[in-house]
Design an enzyme around this catalytic site. Structure first.
Site, PDB file in Angstrom:
ATOM      1  N   SER A  71     -11.783   9.713 -10.718  1.00  0.00           N
ATOM      2  CA  SER A  71     -12.482   8.582 -11.325  1.00  0.00           C
ATOM      3  C   SER A  71     -13.802   9.010 -11.955  1.00  0.00           C
ATOM      4  O   SER A  71     -14.428   9.989 -11.544  1.00  0.00           O
ATOM      5  CB  SER A  71     -12.756   7.507 -10.271  1.00  0.00           C
ATOM      6  OG  SER A  71     -11.566   7.069  -9.662  1.00  0.00           O
TER       7      SER A  71
HETATM    8  N1  SAH Z   1     -10.464   7.947  -6.283  1.00  0.00           N
HETATM    9  C1  SAH Z   1      -9.576   8.912  -6.844  1.00  0.00           C
HETATM   10  C2  SAH Z   1      -8.784   8.265  -7.944  1.00  0.00           C
HETATM   11  C3  SAH Z   1      -7.502   8.929  -8.203  1.00  0.00           C
HETATM   12  S1  SAH Z   1      -6.497   8.086  -9.381  1.00  0.00           S
HETATM   13  C4  SAH Z   1     -10.380  10.086  -7.383  1.00  0.00           C
HETATM   14  O1  SAH Z   1     -11.521   9.871  -7.785  1.00  0.00           O
HETATM   15  O2  SAH Z   1      -9.881  11.206  -7.433  1.00  0.00           O
HETATM   16  C5  SAH Z   1      -5.644   6.943  -8.344  1.00  0.00           C
HETATM   17  C6  SAH Z   1      -4.761   7.526  -7.290  1.00  0.00           C
HETATM   18  O3  SAH Z   1      -4.014   6.453  -6.724  1.00  0.00           O
HETATM   19  C7  SAH Z   1      -3.732   8.528  -7.799  1.00  0.00           C
HETATM   20  O4  SAH Z   1      -3.873   9.732  -7.105  1.00  0.00           O
HETATM   21  C8  SAH Z   1      -2.385   7.866  -7.497  1.00  0.00           C
HETATM   22  O5  SAH Z   1      -1.382   8.774  -7.119  1.00  0.00           O
HETATM   23  C9  SAH Z   1      -2.755   6.947  -6.342  1.00  0.00           C
HETATM   24  N2  SAH Z   1      -1.835   5.832  -6.135  1.00  0.00           N
HETATM   25  C10 SAH Z   1      -1.206   5.071  -7.060  1.00  0.00           C
HETATM   26  N3  SAH Z   1      -0.425   4.155  -6.471  1.00  0.00           N
HETATM   27  C11 SAH Z   1      -0.563   4.333  -5.124  1.00  0.00           C
HETATM   28  C12 SAH Z   1      -0.003   3.703  -3.965  1.00  0.00           C
HETATM   29  N4  SAH Z   1       0.874   2.711  -4.071  1.00  0.00           N
HETATM   30  N5  SAH Z   1      -0.382   4.155  -2.755  1.00  0.00           N
HETATM   31  C13 SAH Z   1      -1.266   5.178  -2.620  1.00  0.00           C
HETATM   32  N6  SAH Z   1      -1.814   5.814  -3.661  1.00  0.00           N
HETATM   33  C14 SAH Z   1      -1.470   5.402  -4.904  1.00  0.00           C
END
Ligand code: SAH
Length: 221
Positions: A71
């Site tokens: 993010s």
């Molecule tokens: N806060 C993280 C954001 C990553 S992007 C950072 O800064 O690195 C969002 C993440 O949510 C992705 O890794 C994706 O795989 C995960 N995601 C999407 N749907 C999901 C679900 N149903 N359960 C758990 N994780 C999920």
């Protein structure tokens, strides 16, 4: 002297580079000093691939593989600030661990952090980073987070870092009274950052700015 991939030259981690990021967050309206300090001190370059490390202190989302992104620092700061300003943050659930960057920010500023991720490889890498940063108040799990983490519910805070089209009801059910869910809601291109507070009377909703997150997807892989 330490060696290894996390010591990649002063340019990336210099005080000036990090101060510039914090100034940018301030310019965009982030006011919470402990949040700003945390984003200044946390080494964001260890959360991205070495090839992208030189951009780690830019205020942008960056790819972390599997079509996912770390993010943008601004949105990490903003969501964290809103949560800290609205009540207790002793027990926290994050849905969407990704790189673990937001997880680490939460771990520095809040109590016990539980974080779930549907992509196993990302969850494993994030676990290594938590160890490296000695963040022992974090528990990670590879699972579809749409259902929350009932074993440890209820939570003071639930933060979702991927966007569903509508708020998953299971997550609301895992909030304490006084607890808050912060979540981007809507299809790509028209997501709104939304805060839902569980009150004695029910659930109160407040909508913040437009945001852009990857979608919340069902199932795990
Ligand atoms: N806060 C993280 C954001 C990553 S992007 C950072 O800064 O690195 C969002 C993440 O949510 C992705 O890794 C994706 O795989 C995960 N995601 C999407 N749907 C999901 C679900 N149903 N359960 C758990 N994780 C999920």
């Amino acid at each position: 002297m330490n060696s290894g991939r996390h010591h990649i030259g002063i340019g990336m981690t210099s005080k000036r580079t990090r101060d510039r990021l914090v100034q940018r967050l301030r310019d965009q309206g982030v006011r919470h000093e402990r949040v700003l300090d945390t984003l200044r001190d946390l080494p964001r370059h260890i959360f991205v691939d070495e090839a992208l490390a030189s951009r780690a202190y830019d205020d942008t989302a960056l790819p972390i593989g599997f079509g996912q992104t770390i993010s943008q620092p601004y949105i990490v700061a903003r969501m964290t600030e809103i949560l800290l300003e609205t009540g207790a943050c002793d027990k926290v659930l994050e849905v969407g661990t990704g790189s673990g960057y937001q997880t680490a920010v939460l771990a520095k500023l809040m109590g016990d952090v539980y974080s779930v991720e549907r992509i196993g490889a990302l969850s494993n890498r994030a676990r290594q980073r938590m160890r490296e940063l000695k963040l022992y108040n974090v528990r990670l799990k590879h699972v579809d987070g749409t259902m929350g983490w009932p074993e440890f519910a209820p939570f003071d805070v639930i933060i979702v870092t991927a966007a569903p089209n509508s708020v998953p009801q299971e997550l609301l059910a895992q909030l304490k009274v006084g607890g808050r869910l912060i979540i981007p809601v809507g299809p790509a291109g028209s997501q709104q950052l939304t805060l839902i507070t569980h009150t004695e009377e029910g659930y109160e909703q407040k909508v913040f700015e437009a945001v852009s997150f990857v979608p919340l997807l069902p199932g795990s892989r």
